[in-house]
Design a protein around this motif. Sequence first.
Motif, mmCIF file in Angstrom:
data_model
loop_
_atom_site.group_PDB
_atom_site.id
_atom_site.type_symbol
_atom_site.label_atom_id
_atom_site.label_comp_id
_atom_site.label_asym_id
_atom_site.label_seq_id
_atom_site.Cartn_x
_atom_site.Cartn_y
_atom_site.Cartn_z
ATOM 1 N N ALA A 10 19.721 -1.620 23.393
ATOM 2 C CA ALA A 10 19.850 -0.245 22.932
ATOM 3 C C ALA A 10 18.641 0.144 22.088
ATOM 4 C CB ALA A 10 21.130 -0.085 22.122
ATOM 5 N N PHE A 11 18.241 1.409 22.214
ATOM 6 C CA PHE A 11 17.104 1.898 21.439
ATOM 7 C C PHE A 11 17.470 1.984 19.966
ATOM 8 C CE2 PHE A 11 15.084 5.567 19.396
ATOM 9 C CZ PHE A 11 13.771 5.126 19.404
ATOM 10 N N VAL A 12 16.625 1.437 19.123
ATOM 11 C CA VAL A 12 16.836 1.482 17.680
ATOM 12 C C VAL A 12 15.701 2.277 17.058
ATOM 13 C CG1 VAL A 12 17.147 0.147 15.573
ATOM 14 C CG2 VAL A 12 17.954 -0.779 17.751
ATOM 15 N N PRO A 13 15.962 3.438 16.511
ATOM 16 C CA PRO A 13 14.886 4.217 15.892
ATOM 17 C C PRO A 13 14.353 3.506 14.658
ATOM 18 C CG PRO A 13 17.016 5.174 15.367
ATOM 19 C CD PRO A 13 17.274 4.086 16.374
ATOM 20 N N PRO A 14 13.116 3.768 14.291
ATOM 21 C CA PRO A 14 12.565 3.117 13.105
ATOM 22 C C PRO A 14 13.294 3.550 11.843
ATOM 23 C CG PRO A 14 11.098 4.857 13.879
ATOM 24 C CD PRO A 14 12.152 4.690 14.921
ATOM 25 N N ARG A 15 13.367 2.631 10.888
ATOM 26 C CA ARG A 15 13.936 2.966 9.587
ATOM 27 C C ARG A 15 12.932 3.819 8.829
ATOM 28 N NH1 ARG A 15 18.177 -0.693 8.556
ATOM 29 N NH2 ARG A 15 18.652 0.677 6.804
ATOM 30 N N LYS A 16 13.410 4.650 7.931
ATOM 31 C CA LYS A 16 12.561 5.487 7.084
ATOM 32 C C LYS A 16 13.037 5.338 5.642
ATOM 33 C CE LYS A 16 13.483 9.151 9.412
ATOM 34 N NZ LYS A 16 13.559 10.591 9.809
ATOM 35 N N ALA A 17 12.120 4.955 4.777
ATOM 36 C CA ALA A 17 12.497 4.725 3.386
ATOM 37 C C ALA A 17 11.357 5.109 2.464
ATOM 38 C CB ALA A 17 12.876 3.261 3.157
ATOM 39 N N THR A 49 0.829 -1.205 0.000
ATOM 40 C CA THR A 49 0.000 0.000 0.000
ATOM 41 C C THR A 49 0.863 1.255 0.000
ATOM 42 O OG1 THR A 49 -1.777 -1.156 1.172
ATOM 43 C CG2 THR A 49 -1.802 1.243 1.243
ATOM 44 N N ALA A 50 1.945 1.241 0.777
ATOM 45 C CA ALA A 50 2.850 2.397 0.809
ATOM 46 C C ALA A 50 3.541 2.591 -0.535
ATOM 47 C CB ALA A 50 3.880 2.224 1.923
ATOM 48 N N LEU A 79 7.696 5.091 4.237
ATOM 49 C CA LEU A 79 7.381 3.967 5.119
ATOM 50 C C LEU A 79 8.309 4.021 6.326
ATOM 51 C CD1 LEU A 79 5.562 1.433 5.245
ATOM 52 C CD2 LEU A 79 7.442 0.159 4.211
ATOM 53 N N ARG A 80 7.721 3.963 7.517
ATOM 54 C CA ARG A 80 8.476 3.849 8.761
ATOM 55 C C ARG A 80 8.319 2.428 9.268
ATOM 56 N NH1 ARG A 80 7.078 6.562 13.136
ATOM 57 N NH2 ARG A 80 4.875 6.293 12.672
ATOM 58 N N THR A 135 8.550 -4.607 10.300
ATOM 59 C CA THR A 135 7.326 -4.369 11.054
ATOM 60 C C THR A 135 6.918 -2.927 10.803
ATOM 61 O OG1 THR A 135 8.021 -5.937 12.783
ATOM 62 C CG2 THR A 135 6.232 -4.415 13.318
ATOM 63 N N PRO A 136 6.014 -2.692 9.838
ATOM 64 C CA PRO A 136 5.634 -1.318 9.499
ATOM 65 C C PRO A 136 4.983 -0.604 10.675
ATOM 66 C CG PRO A 136 4.954 -2.844 7.778
ATOM 67 C CD PRO A 136 5.378 -3.679 8.956
ATOM 68 N N ARG A 137 5.264 0.693 10.775
ATOM 69 C CA ARG A 137 4.638 1.544 11.774
ATOM 70 C C ARG A 137 3.577 2.416 11.116
ATOM 71 N NH1 ARG A 137 8.617 3.838 16.460
ATOM 72 N NH2 ARG A 137 9.740 1.904 16.948
#
Length: 331
Positions: free
Chosen positions: A178-185, A148-149, A156-157, A218-220
């Motif tokens: 450790a905190f891992v920020p979401p990927r952004k693409a 869909t994205a 997509l996050r 895992t999409p946000r």
Amino acid sequence: MSTPSARLLSLLSLLQSRRDWPGDVLADRLGVSPRTVRRDVDRLRDLGYPVHATKGPDGGYRLDAGSQMPPLLLDDEQVVALVVALRTASTGIAGVDEAALRALTTVRQVMPARLRTAADALQVTAVARAPRRDQPQVAADVLLAVGTAVRAREVLRFDYAGGSSEGGGSSESGHPDAFVPPRKAEPHHLVTWGGRWYLVGWDLDRADWRTYRVDRMTPRTPTGPRFAPRDLPGGDVAAYVADKFGQAVPWPCVGEVELEMPADDVRRWAGRGAVVEDLGGGRTRLVQGAWSWDGLAAMSALFGVPLRVVGPPDLRDAVLRLTGRLTAALG
């Protein structure tokens, strides 16, 4: 047109082939008057096909999606394509393979006798290859969210587990907590390769093209802003992925090993087109090719670290031969 029924089927086939049809173009293709086209469109509406009139200088017709599924119109070539696709479906998506068999049964029930006979003649047996040790299935909702994205051209996050040769995804510090920020693409294409689903996208943090394994995503929600499509290197996604995974010129011998070495170090020395996958804990999966099995065994040993041969058996045999020759060389 020989009969009104045949003309009606031809009209429906034309409406299915493109989004909008000017009325005079349809009349010309069918060899009838615009008035006859209007009457035939009314007949299709009576049969449950949602044909809408379009406004404009020319005027025309559009076949839209309806709330109910009217009788299918399939020609012989479409029947062959549909039956082969459903009989040989092996998607790697949870629950979809079984759904394909149910869909084939449903479609067969609404086929005319002549087409049902043609479908039954195609008793294709799809022999699935041996399942890979690390080949999980993709959740259908994840695949739908990614697709869909892609279609909406929205950033997509997503969280990305494990890391891979292209997508990465482990924490910068390497600490599991450790905190891992979401990927952004910017998602551009969904592709399948070697039994896995991948997303080809522009990584906004790394400012580069990357491929991500969908089973690790895992999409946000919500998704990010819309974006203007970029030009993929080479312009063709199939050629891009083939080159990325080393299949532009296929090697006669391809094998897989696991190395006790970080993926970044392996990637520096791996041959062009090799697949390098971070398994975590300083371990790396390496798939590469060579012109001979003995040569591939020697290439695998050149990394100078402990390794495990995953396969195929030809590579295992070559490692044994190499071991014997090296042992004999010591006298």
